[in-house]
Write an enzyme that holds these catalytic residues in place. Structure first.
Site, short mmCIF file in Angstrom:
data_model
loop_
_atom_site.label_atom_id
_atom_site.label_comp_id
_atom_site.label_asym_id
_atom_site.label_seq_id
_atom_site.Cartn_x
_atom_site.Cartn_y
_atom_site.Cartn_z
N ASP A 11 56.11 -15.73 -27.38
CA ASP A 11 55.01 -15.64 -27.02
C ASP A 11 54.07 -14.37 -26.46
OD1 ASP A 11 52.65 -17.00 -25.95
OD2 ASP A 11 53.39 -17.41 -23.91
N ASN B 106 50.00 -26.93 -31.58
CA ASN B 106 49.38 -25.88 -32.08
C ASN B 106 48.51 -26.19 -33.29
OD1 ASN B 106 52.40 -23.34 -32.22
ND2 ASN B 106 50.70 -23.72 -30.39
#
Length: 248
Positions: free
Chosen positions: A24, A72
């Site tokens: 991330d 996503n």
């Protein structure tokens, strides 16, 4: 045996067999530098090779990277398209390095929903490295923990419907073998989860598999995460008391 790095002494006898990583912070890394978000993803992709080779050298058996989640798809189309192109770029450049380090590529996810070109290049990397006997570099691509459990439930329900299975036969092992990570066999459950960027959640990642996984949340953005950071996190893992709900 031990390997002393700065102030961290890592025991080579207690290396986590399976490390899962949520990479991330790519977008924030780019934003801090005034770059478009996609440049952060590109820099993050380059870091995958560095961390994978370090993990392999330390004796990690499986490194699972959360590369693209089922959620996503909700990002802007330009970013999704770029993320779908990343495996093409990554494997086009780094397969020789993976071969040189005896690293085997696998993928966990619903790949049939991924664009054909992306799916083809992932499969090609799997085929090219299938005879390697070192660390497994497992890409969680179009993966979600809930969708994993859902497809496993449907598979088991269908076997019951077709009288291939009795309800009484359902146990932990049967469910584990129906999950998308079953190709990792006895190493399917991570020993250690590392998430970069300071976020402290698991974001629908390996919900069944991480029942007793040790978790470390680093403030470092993924493109800046280094081999020394990995060694430090392994040191922290080695100083945890893993009891699995029992008393030693």
């Amino acid at each position: 045996m031990s390997d002393e790095i700065d102030n961290y002494e890592i025991s080579t006898d207690n290396i986590p067999k399976h490390i899962a990583m949520i990479m991330d912070g790519n977008g924030r890394w780019a934003k801090k530098r005034g770059f478009p978000r996609v440049s952060g993803h590109k820099e993050g992709m380059n870091n995958v090779k560095t961390i994978a080779i370090e993990a392999s050298s330390l004796g990690v058996k499986v490194l699972t990277l959360y590369a693209f989640s089922t959620e996503n798809w909700g990002r802007p189309n330009t970013e999704v398209n770029f993320l779908m192109k990343l495996p093409i770029d990554f494997f086009g450049v780094f397969v020789p390095d993976l071969m040189a380090n005896n690293i085997k590529v696998l993928a966990t996810g619903i790949l049939e929903d991924v664009p054909q070109k992306t799916r083809d290049v992932i499969q090609k990397a799997i085929d090219e490295t299938k005879d390697n006997t070192g660390m497994v570099l497992n890409f969680a691509f179009n993966y979600g923990g809930r969708s994993d459990i859902l497809q496993a439930t449907k598979k088991i329900a269908n076997d019951i419907k077709n009288e291939k299975l009795n309800v009484e036969e359902i146990d932990d092992d049967l469910i584990s073998n129906a999950l998308l990570t079953s190709n990792l066999n006895e190493l399917a459950d991570p020993d250690l989860l590392i998430r970069t960027s300071g976020e402290t959640r698991i974001s629908n990642f390996m919900l069944w598999q991480m029942a007793y996984t040790e978790m470390i949340f680093d403030d470092i953005l993924w493109p800046d995460y280094s081999p020394d950071n990995l060694r430090e996190d392994i040191y922290k893992y080695q100083n945890r008391d893993r009891r699995f709900g029992k008393i030693k």
